[in-house]
Design a protein around this motif. Structure first.
Motif, short mmCIF file in Angstrom:
data_model
loop_
_atom_site.label_atom_id
_atom_site.label_comp_id
_atom_site.label_asym_id
_atom_site.label_seq_id
_atom_site.Cartn_x
_atom_site.Cartn_y
_atom_site.Cartn_z
N ALA A 125 131.22 48.12 64.86
CA ALA A 125 131.17 47.29 63.66
C ALA A 125 131.08 48.15 62.40
CB ALA A 125 129.99 46.33 63.74
N THR A 129 134.25 49.74 61.29
CA THR A 129 135.23 48.78 60.78
C THR A 129 134.86 48.25 59.40
OG1 THR A 129 135.53 48.12 63.09
CG2 THR A 129 136.55 46.73 61.47
N ALA A 130 133.63 48.51 58.96
CA ALA A 130 133.14 47.96 57.70
C ALA A 130 133.63 48.81 56.52
CB ALA A 130 131.62 47.88 57.72
N LEU A 177 136.21 40.51 57.00
CA LEU A 177 134.96 40.24 57.73
C LEU A 177 135.25 40.01 59.21
CD1 LEU A 177 131.99 39.98 56.85
CD2 LEU A 177 132.32 37.51 56.79
N ILE A 211 135.08 43.09 61.53
CA ILE A 211 133.76 43.47 62.03
C ILE A 211 133.39 42.62 63.24
CG2 ILE A 211 131.30 43.51 61.47
CD1 ILE A 211 132.05 44.10 58.58
N VAL A 251 127.72 37.05 59.26
CA VAL A 251 128.61 37.95 60.00
C VAL A 251 128.50 37.60 61.48
CG1 VAL A 251 129.28 40.33 60.46
CG2 VAL A 251 128.15 39.75 58.29
N LEU A 304 136.58 42.78 52.51
CA LEU A 304 135.40 43.59 52.27
C LEU A 304 135.61 44.42 50.99
CD1 LEU A 304 134.79 44.83 55.93
CD2 LEU A 304 133.88 42.79 54.81
N LEU A 314 124.33 44.31 60.07
CA LEU A 314 125.18 44.09 61.23
C LEU A 314 124.29 44.12 62.46
CD1 LEU A 314 128.10 46.49 60.28
CD2 LEU A 314 127.82 44.07 59.69
N ILE A 343 129.10 48.95 51.88
CA ILE A 343 130.51 49.30 51.76
C ILE A 343 130.72 49.93 50.39
CG2 ILE A 343 132.85 48.36 51.68
CD1 ILE A 343 131.74 46.15 53.61
N VAL A 375 131.82 53.57 54.54
CA VAL A 375 130.61 52.81 54.87
C VAL A 375 129.41 53.75 54.84
CG1 VAL A 375 130.90 53.15 57.36
CG2 VAL A 375 129.58 51.21 56.52
#
Length: 258
Positions: A139, A142-143, A149, A152, A186, A198, A206, A243, A248
């Motif tokens: 996660a 991927t952020a 969204l 994630i 989320v 994002l 998360l 972010i 990230v």
């Protein structure tokens, strides 16, 4: 309404995140056979008091809980996975303990959770704990600004599916900043490429959590503790992330982790 944070505000959240990480690291070291959950609660209270922080849990009264929460940490054992109410319970060999901790310092919040196995680990317990940690890292990776969204959520679900764990969508991650729970929600299940874009300044907690054999949960008579509906073992991992234009930023990373 989603509130984007400035780089200076993210720096302030990082101060809180460092403290949250320190306390969880200490509690991971304390949690052992023969330790009472109330000992962990009292240690967390002491550290909050010494730091001049404010618990995000004390007096918290969401719609899913039974009145104000009167503890400073969530401690969930074995089939309990979320919102565990600290109580007079002595840890035993093989217990799986999830610890979820959130505080505010100078008005800025950070939230994190970790799961430890007390004493001798069962291989299947080790596997589910590692799966939540793997899902959390997926996660986090991927952020990124420009992603969605749903990317994630899909990353978390993909890890769960690979390990054969069902995914609950009632409870998941969330925005945070000035308060512990902000928009957006989320989900731990979703479709890549869907949902809001994002943007730099978005701060999220998360938190993948899995149960071995069910995606259904029940609530204890205490009105707080969430358990797997079939009594199977569970695990939970969580980090606060920001972010940024540079990528990230994990604000609650513990020393030696990742």
């Amino acid at each position: 309404m989603i509130e984007l944070k400035t780089p200076a505000e993210i720096d302030k959240m990082a101060v809180t995140g460092e403290f949250v990480a320190e306390v969880l690291t200490e509690l991971r070291g304390i949690a052992d056979i023969g330790v009472n959950l109330l000992d962990l609660e009292h240690q967390a209270r002491r550290r909050i008091r010494e730091r001049g922080a404010q618990s995000c849990y004390w007096d918290y009264a969401p719609s899913f809980g039974n009145g104000p929460f009167r503890n400073v940490i969530c401690l969930s054992v074995n089939d309990a996975v979320l919102h565990g109410l600290p109580h007079d319970y002595v840890l035993r060999d093989g217990d799986v303990l999830s610890m979820d901790f959130a505080v505010s310092i100078d008005g800025w919040v950070a939230d994190s959770a970790t799961t430890v196995i007390v004493g001798t680990p069962d291989p299947e317990d080790t596997r589910i704990v590692r799966a939540t940690e793997e899902a959390l890292e997926a996660a986090i990776s991927t952020a990124l600004a420009g992603n969605r969204l749903g990317d994630i959520s899909a990353a978390i679900e993909a890890v769960a599916t690979a390990h054969g764990y069902p995914v609950n969508t009632e409870f998941g991650g969330h925005g945070l900043g000035r308060t512990m729970h902000e928009d957006p929600h989320v989900s731990n299940r979703g479709r890549a490429g869907r949902g809001q874009k994002l943007r730099p300044g978005l701060t999220l907690a998360l938190e993948p959590w899995f149960a071995r054999t069910t995606n259904r949960v029940i609530t204890d008579e205490d009105g707080w503790t969430i358990r797997s509906a079939d009594g199977c073992q569970t695990a939970h991992s969580e980090h606060t992330v920001a972010i940024t234009e540079q990528g990230v930023r994990v604000l609650t990373r513990r020393a030696g982790e990742g």
